[in-house]
Enzyme design. Structure first.
Site, PDB file in Angstrom:
ATOM      1  CG  ASP A 129      26.048  76.431  26.764  1.00 11.18           C
ATOM      2  OD1 ASP A 129      25.218  75.778  26.138  1.00 11.18           O
ATOM      3  OD2 ASP A 129      26.598  77.489  26.259  1.00 11.18           O
ATOM      4  CG  ASP A 189      21.555  75.895  20.749  1.00 14.37           C
ATOM      5  OD1 ASP A 189      20.420  76.287  20.239  1.00 14.37           O
ATOM      6  OD2 ASP A 189      22.680  76.122  20.366  1.00 14.37           O
TER       7      ASP A 189
HETATM    8  N1  GLY Z   1      25.064  75.476  21.513  1.00 14.19           N
HETATM    9  C1  GLY Z   1      25.716  76.130  20.560  1.00 14.19           C
HETATM   10  C2  GLY Z   1      25.792  75.499  19.193  1.00 14.19           C
HETATM   11  O1  GLY Z   1      25.151  74.455  18.874  1.00 14.19           O
HETATM   12  O2  GLY Z   1      26.466  76.196  18.079  1.00 14.19           O
END
Ligand code: GLY
Length: 407
Positions: A129, A189
């Site tokens: 992330d 993501d």
């Molecule tokens: N990247 C985590 C979400 O979109 O919840």
């Protein structure tokens, strides 16, 4: 003569309607930034008071201070996160967007302070992330101020991110949790984190970051999409053979359903990849993903998706405003690349922004200082269902800035 007169009146009328429409559109951006200016001023007070009421032990407070707002808890209380949380960069990013729109130094001062809290995360290697955390904060700060001191921080973060690259599978590992379930999980993501890597190659001249980003994007095209361009959430890889072990969901309704925010990340991710590479494969992918979203029978008329396109109780399911905001921002960018659907994308994004403003906006000086209501974090875990979420607000402000730029 009569026909000529009607023709002239017609042209004048069309001109008037067009200029009224543009006026309204311009007002929508201004109106939302005026609202955000007051609401985020209120949010700053709420954050201070939530920090003052932090009831964790003093060691936790000293070692892992609360830095940014994420959502409201089940009692309507503002929930702050530590810098390691994947959402920590969005609030600093919102403050940078406020500065971008207003040019008011008070927003720059706040943005710098909230951004600085995240520097420690540049060494984090236990998550993918880093792009969300560091590029939304330091990345926007660098873009708007050219502050040289932000560059080594972002480069270090890019190094941490590529430490998770698995060359045999040609992907960046997303999560380290649930090791009993997955060997090397990659979530859709993760496309969003590639923007940091494209920047790192431009800045350093080292093509390693670019090549890893492109490999990840290509492997994801190959393995993460169904025939209809709906996306899986989690694809698990064997890191030695590169083989796909399974295709799962984590935050969606079912393994074979399409989680709305996942589809939104995919649209945004491939649009961004086309911007950075000019590879038409990514542009085509973005068009296909947009087609999936806008031809889906379960997309509501107001274009704000349910949390999963296949949620079983539609229309009695929560919406996900965060997905809508991400889609709108992506569409504004996609519309700048031309093609027969450019005008349609802009219109769809305008409709989303319009409806978010009229139907989904928070109340001034209430709702913890968030801008938008009705997002869904993870329905299967009964977590953050029908609440404000900081990333919905971040992509909403970004969409508004892109809308303004496009006009
Ligand atoms: N990247 C985590 C979400 O979109 O919840």
């Amino acid at each position: 003569m009569k026909n000529k007169k009607i023709g002239l009146i017609g042209i004048l009328a069309i001109g008037l309607v067009t200029s009224c429409k543009m006026q309204q559109a311009g007002d929508l951006v201004k109106q939302n930034f005026d609202f955000a200016s007051e609401q985020l001023t209120y949010a700053l007070q709420e954050i201070e008071s939530a920090k003052a009421n932090d009831d964790r032990d003093s060691l936790s407070k000293a070692e892992k201070p609360l830095v940014s707002p994420r959502t409201l808890d089940e009692n309507g209380k503002l929930k702050l996160v530590v810098s390691r949380d994947w959402t920590s960069g969005f609030f600093p990013g919102e403050l940078w967007y406020m500065y971008e729109y207003t040019k008011d130094p008070k927003w720059e001062e706040q943005a710098r302070a909230f951004t600085a809290n995240l520097e420690v995360q540049k060494y984090t290697k236990s998550t993918h992330d880093l792009g969300f955390m560091m590029y939304c904060s330091f990345g926007n700060g660098l873009r708007l101020t050219n502050d040289e001191s932000y560059k080594p921080i972002l480069l270090e973060a890019a190094n941490s991110l590529i430490s998770r690259y698995k060359p045999n599978a040609r992907i960046i590992r997303s999560w380290d949790h649930n090791r009993d379930k997955w060997q090397c999980p990659v979530i859709i993501d993760n496309m969003m984190n590639l923007e940091l890597l494209f920047w790192a190659t431009k800045e350093s001249g080292d093509s390693t970051y670019y090549n890893i980003a492109v490999n990840h994007a290509n492997t994801t095209i190959k393995n993460h999409f169904r025939e209809d361009y709906g996306t899986y959430h989690v694809v698990d890889y064997d890191t030695i053979t590169g083989e796909v072990l399974n295709r799962h969901t984590h935050q969606g309704y079912a393994h074979e359903s399409t989680w709305a925010r996942g589809e939104a990340w995919a649209l945004y991710g491939y649009t961004m990849c086309y911007r950075e590479t000019k590879d038409n494969t990514y542009l085509d992918q973005a068009h296909h993903i947009a087609d999936f979203i806008f031809s889906h029978p379960n997309l509501p008329l107001d274009l704000i998706p349910y949390w999963d396109f296949n949620a079983p109780e539609i229309p009695n399911e929560p919406r996900d405003v965060s997905a809508a905001a991400i889609i709108a921002s992506a569409l504004y960018e996609l519309s700048t690349f031309g093609g027969e659907k450019a005008a349609q994308y802009k219109e769809q994004a305008d409709t989303i922004v319009h409806n978010l403003t009229l139907q989904y906006r928070a109340t001034l000086n209430e709702d913890g200082g968030f801008l938008l209501l009705h997002s869904t974090g993870s329905k299967p875990s009964k977590s953050e269902v029908d609440v404000p979420l900081v990333y919905a607000d971040y992509y909403f402000l970004e969409a508004l800035l892109r809308k303004k730029k496009n006009e």
